[in-house]
Design an enzyme around this catalytic site. Sequence first.
Site, mmCIF file in Angstrom:
data_model
loop_
_atom_site.group_PDB
_atom_site.id
_atom_site.type_symbol
_atom_site.label_atom_id
_atom_site.label_comp_id
_atom_site.label_asym_id
_atom_site.label_seq_id
_atom_site.Cartn_x
_atom_site.Cartn_y
_atom_site.Cartn_z
ATOM 1 N N HIS A 208 39.511 51.594 29.853
ATOM 2 C CA HIS A 208 39.344 50.315 29.849
ATOM 3 C C HIS A 208 38.348 49.923 28.411
ATOM 4 C CE1 HIS A 208 35.969 47.026 30.212
ATOM 5 N NE2 HIS A 208 37.236 46.100 30.031
ATOM 6 N N ASN A 210 36.798 46.745 25.625
ATOM 7 C CA ASN A 210 36.578 45.306 25.019
ATOM 8 C C ASN A 210 35.625 45.197 24.081
ATOM 9 O OD1 ASN A 210 34.489 42.950 26.087
ATOM 10 N ND2 ASN A 210 36.728 42.290 26.153
ATOM 11 N N TYR A 211 35.937 44.280 23.051
ATOM 12 C CA TYR A 211 35.059 44.128 21.818
ATOM 13 C C TYR A 211 35.229 42.507 21.715
ATOM 14 C CZ TYR A 211 34.212 48.923 21.483
ATOM 15 O OH TYR A 211 33.912 50.290 21.814
ATOM 16 N N GLY A 364 42.484 25.941 36.106
ATOM 17 C CA GLY A 364 43.573 26.220 35.201
ATOM 18 C C GLY A 364 43.665 27.397 34.532
ATOM 19 N N ARG A 366 44.609 31.096 32.826
ATOM 20 C CA ARG A 366 45.920 31.789 32.526
ATOM 21 C C ARG A 366 45.852 33.096 33.372
ATOM 22 N NH1 ARG A 366 49.413 35.561 29.649
ATOM 23 N NH2 ARG A 366 51.682 34.633 29.476
ATOM 24 N N VAL A 367 45.934 33.061 34.708
ATOM 25 C CA VAL A 367 45.838 34.319 35.684
ATOM 26 C C VAL A 367 46.391 35.368 35.320
ATOM 27 C CG1 VAL A 367 45.930 34.886 37.968
ATOM 28 C CG2 VAL A 367 45.485 32.491 37.632
ATOM 29 N N GLU A 368 47.320 35.342 34.782
ATOM 30 C CA GLU A 368 48.354 36.696 34.501
ATOM 31 C C GLU A 368 47.484 37.335 33.646
ATOM 32 O OE1 GLU A 368 50.719 38.030 36.299
ATOM 33 O OE2 GLU A 368 50.487 36.669 37.650
#
Lengths: 406, 406
Positions: A208, A210-211, A364, A366-368
């Site tokens: 995993h 993340n930046y 609302g 963007r779950v995906e």
Amino acid sequence: MSARRPVLGLLAQCRRTPGRLSNPRCRRGLSTIPDAQRATPLFARYLSLTALGLLVASPLFYKMAVDNTLMLDSPTLAERDQLAKLQPVDDASPMRLRMEKFVKEQQREIVRGLEAIDGGKFRIDEWKRREGGDGITCVLQEGNVFEKAGVGVSIVYGKLPKAAILKMRANHRNIVNDKAEIPESLEFFAAGLSLICHPKNPMAPTVHLNYRYFETANPDGSSGTWWFGGGSDLTPNYLFDEDAILFHKSLKDVCDAHNKDFYPKYKKWCDEYFYNKHRMESRGIGGIFFDDLDGDAQDKETLFAFIQDALKSFIPTYTTILNRRKDMPFTEKEKEWQQIRRGRYVEFNLVHDRGTAFGLNTPGPRVESILMSMPLTATWKYMYEPERGSREARLEEVLREPREWV
Amino acid sequence: MSARRPVLGLLAQCRRTPGRLSNPRCRRGLSTIPDAQRATPLFARYLSLTALGLLVASPLFYKMAVDNTLMLDSPTLAERDQLAKLQPVDDASPMRLRMEKFVKEQQREIVRGLEAIDGGKFRIDEWKRREGGDGITCVLQEGNVFEKAGVGVSIVYGKLPKAAILKMRANHRNIVNDKAEIPESLEFFAAGLSLICHPKNPMAPTVHLNYRYFETANPDGSSGTWWFGGGSDLTPNYLFDEDAILFHKSLKDVCDAHNKDFYPKYKKWCDEYFYNKHRMESRGIGGIFFDDLDGDAQDKETLFAFIQDALKSFIPTYTTILNRRKDMPFTEKEKEWQQIRRGRYVEFNLVHDRGTAFGLNTPGPRVESILMSMPLTATWKYMYEPERGSREARLEEVLREPREWV
């Protein structure tokens, strides 16, 4: 409203410029998700990591996304940046544009790198936020090497309400001048790249990364408070010391090249953050994690250089590890253990990860895009216990007691 | 301390009485989980549903579990009940003992009923809380009909700290006399049964059920505030209207026999609670859900009778549905859809269910009892969308817009 018209005219032109926001590698074009669903993209993850206080801002993000922004009299930060992007982005450009350009370039690089190792192709979905900002979600599912790999970029423009500003002052005193009155809201910008790879082979570790960059705008439109956050961590099902050492050494080398304090500090922070406390074990064997890295103009350059090096070091390191593991033989029992570990990964992401919770609880979402981090499959077996002295038991020991790898 | 010795002597006798707390069907005997890990069992789930305020009590539960309770001068509620249990439990006994007896009997009944339909055997783990209370977790995994079925009973004795008492006053004004000073702590008791069945056949629905009783003790040892909570809900992967109608009708019949207002009220409450708000869809097709049902001494009898009937109606209804579905043919595609729906079940339980969150965030939880609710396997596919007009799409429609089934 007259002062506003030329700006709007220019923006309308920008919007008509073909290809400006489209990815040349796009195979699907813009997502067909309704606007209301697109309103709060994946970036919610990074936001929450930068400040839990943002939680209170989410209804506002939503409202802004469905409101007509053209009601305002002065251009928004998003509109200013749309104009600025008509010029090439270089070192003199605002950090917002430099970070956006960088993460989008890196997304393409990483997708290319992962496709090269897998042989399969990523599905690429681009989506836009009506009030400013956009995102690209790339997912390779059921490939040759990867069960699931997701690489997402999000660019968000929004407004922080007063309550969020007040909370952010805890970590960023200069978000508003000590003597100035706290405004009702502050415009902000956030950009980041997030990545998760779940390989098929149980000997190959999940990774995993993340930046992210966050910035507020002063009322006069100039840059206000800013900070960087991010990190990368490895989650093996079977522990190969040489992989753990390589992963940590690669991160330590990047850190040391910029600041000798970084690695020990961010390694510890990572061990603390990616901890499944209900299981009393770490999610994986760690890496680095940091947040709220700020300072003066010089620091901003130094930190951006660090973030760039850290992100660029990902593909060489991870592909080295994958090449060692992706074709190793494995048993059904080992595949089952991988699936149990996937279950723990799901538990961390859904129970403890502040970013995921924030994203999912925002109206609302963007779950995906948020849940591209979920493994393709996971298992929960009641009272599953590895045999004493087994490789599975050894992993559990290390997860209970984080190690120094370099 | 002298006044205390006779009580302790009697208790020591109780503790030595063999079989008092052991289940005759036990195949494993007492769990080998260390005491610290046993401190906060499954019952945490029910507790949180009765009051979120209890969250703050969890460190205390843990402390109490590892403290030596013999330091107190007057007998605790748990100690009083241990003594009372030397006599047979009947209608004149305190509700604590009646509810405990009832849920333990029902657990045996349900386990027997589910074993009869599956052909496999449940694994049965008994565990104790050092400071009072115990639990029995029964799980049937990889059976003939069930992928996983769990039936758990928990009996908890503990103390509510002042902050939790204050929060509980919102729903239960009489928890302390309006004019009396709020005490530093209040002893409480909680007992409940929780059940989840995930069948193998995608045509057979998952079911969940939970009934619980909560009570505080007055400083003089008499019963203080009390309430019942619970409900049951059905989660099909494929919608068979006749199953949904049977399930709801059976619950409505039980409700109507006690109070005509119950079904419409608790059906609505269920639709509201079991809602995956980030997906904007219900977890399943509902059932009933209620909490904080209290009143006077007569109401207590009436509500206990209702709870008993509701719990007893479970096996006949669910086995009828299972018998219709468990041997139906299905395709690989249908199995895949079941696994996608399992993923949504995991999302609800880990992201939104207050009870699970409470349990997992409490120090030293018996995680395996809390997470017996997890399916054996689950899948997350990026952007999985059922074909328009398909049976899968029809289920999604109904999950987005709860229906009246009877």
